[in-house]
Write a protein that holds these residues in place. Structure first.
Motif, mmCIF file in Angstrom:
data_model
loop_
_atom_site.group_PDB
_atom_site.id
_atom_site.type_symbol
_atom_site.label_atom_id
_atom_site.label_comp_id
_atom_site.label_asym_id
_atom_site.label_seq_id
_atom_site.Cartn_x
_atom_site.Cartn_y
_atom_site.Cartn_z
ATOM 1 N N SER A 28 0.851 -1.181 0.000
ATOM 2 C CA SER A 28 0.000 0.000 0.000
ATOM 3 C C SER A 28 0.890 1.236 0.000
ATOM 4 O O SER A 28 1.776 1.375 0.845
ATOM 5 C CB SER A 28 -0.886 -0.018 1.241
ATOM 6 N N VAL A 29 0.672 2.110 -0.969
ATOM 7 C CA VAL A 29 1.478 3.319 -1.105
ATOM 8 C C VAL A 29 0.541 4.510 -1.219
ATOM 9 O O VAL A 29 -0.478 4.446 -1.908
ATOM 10 C CB VAL A 29 2.392 3.233 -2.359
ATOM 11 N N ILE A 33 2.358 9.759 -3.327
ATOM 12 C CA ILE A 33 3.614 9.208 -3.834
ATOM 13 C C ILE A 33 3.401 8.626 -5.227
ATOM 14 O O ILE A 33 4.237 8.787 -6.113
ATOM 15 C CB ILE A 33 4.179 8.140 -2.865
ATOM 16 N N LEU A 34 2.260 7.958 -5.440
ATOM 17 C CA LEU A 34 1.981 7.357 -6.745
ATOM 18 C C LEU A 34 1.712 8.403 -7.826
ATOM 19 O O LEU A 34 1.919 8.141 -9.006
ATOM 20 C CB LEU A 34 0.779 6.411 -6.637
ATOM 21 N N HIS A 35 1.259 9.576 -7.415
ATOM 22 C CA HIS A 35 0.954 10.655 -8.369
ATOM 23 C C HIS A 35 1.617 11.948 -7.891
ATOM 24 O O HIS A 35 0.941 12.858 -7.394
ATOM 25 C CB HIS A 35 -0.564 10.834 -8.490
ATOM 26 N N ASP A 68 8.426 15.051 -6.664
ATOM 27 C CA ASP A 68 8.972 14.784 -8.002
ATOM 28 C C ASP A 68 9.654 13.411 -8.090
ATOM 29 O O ASP A 68 10.690 13.272 -8.715
ATOM 30 C CB ASP A 68 9.933 15.894 -8.414
ATOM 31 N N ASN A 69 9.027 12.407 -7.457
ATOM 32 C CA ASN A 69 9.646 11.084 -7.388
ATOM 33 C C ASN A 69 9.431 10.227 -8.638
ATOM 34 O O ASN A 69 9.900 9.109 -8.708
ATOM 35 C CB ASN A 69 9.178 10.316 -6.143
ATOM 36 N N LYS A 70 8.737 10.749 -9.645
ATOM 37 C CA LYS A 70 8.682 10.079 -10.949
ATOM 38 C C LYS A 70 9.817 10.678 -11.774
ATOM 39 O O LYS A 70 9.800 11.858 -12.124
ATOM 40 C CB LYS A 70 7.345 10.307 -11.641
ATOM 41 N N PHE A 113 9.794 6.101 -8.044
ATOM 42 C CA PHE A 113 10.386 5.706 -6.767
ATOM 43 C C PHE A 113 9.351 5.889 -5.665
ATOM 44 O O PHE A 113 8.689 6.927 -5.606
ATOM 45 C CB PHE A 113 11.631 6.546 -6.465
ATOM 46 N N THR A 114 9.228 4.893 -4.782
ATOM 47 C CA THR A 114 8.253 4.982 -3.698
ATOM 48 C C THR A 114 8.894 4.821 -2.321
ATOM 49 O O THR A 114 8.194 4.813 -1.315
ATOM 50 C CB THR A 114 7.143 3.922 -3.854
#
Length: 140
Positions: A28-29, A33-35, A68-70, A113-114
């Motif tokens: 579960s994230v 973080i996913l978007h 900005d983790n994508k 990145f998560t």
């Protein structure tokens, strides 16, 4: 014999119905973080294939979860390159990090990145091309 067959069948049903799906499920994230708010672009600079030239720009990148983790590696050189971790790294949500082959001129490789981490990486065919990405918690 019939009891053995029934017992084995029940074990298989339990394993495939309850244990296996749970073990294959992604963690579960947070939706933030996913978007993330924006993408972070790392350019593979023109002329990167020549030793001594700039290669990954920025060379030492720092990104924040939820912001900005994508990360997108964009090949602006006229030669194919890779993004290969120095040590194998697997993100619990996104899987194995590293381009799945070469990134041809004009193409991109992206990774979400998560988890916090610091990952040094290089170009497999051009080992002098090195970079590092640090994934940090959102500071705000």
């Amino acid at each position: 014999m019939i009891a053995l067959i029934i017992g084995m069948s029940a074990s298989v049903v339990f394993y495939t119905s309850f244990y296996l799906p749970e073990s294959l499920a992604k963690p579960s994230v947070s939706e933030h973080i996913l978007h993330p708010e924006k993408d972070f672009v790392i350019e593979i600079a023109p002329g990167a294939v020549i030793e001594g030239n700039q290669n990954y720009v920025p060379n030492k990148a720092s990104v924040q979860l939820e912001i900005d983790n994508k990360v997108i590696w964009q090949n602006n050189d006229d030669t194919a390159h890779t993004v290969t971790p120095d040590v194998p790294y697997s993100d619990a949500y996104s899987g194995e990090f590293g381009s799945p082959g070469v990134i041809k001129p004009g193409e991109t490789y992206e990774f979400l990145f998560t988890q916090t981490q610091e990952i040094p990486y290089h170009c497999q065919p051009h080992p002098w091309m090195t970079g590092k990405i640090t994934i940090e918690l959102n500071k705000f």
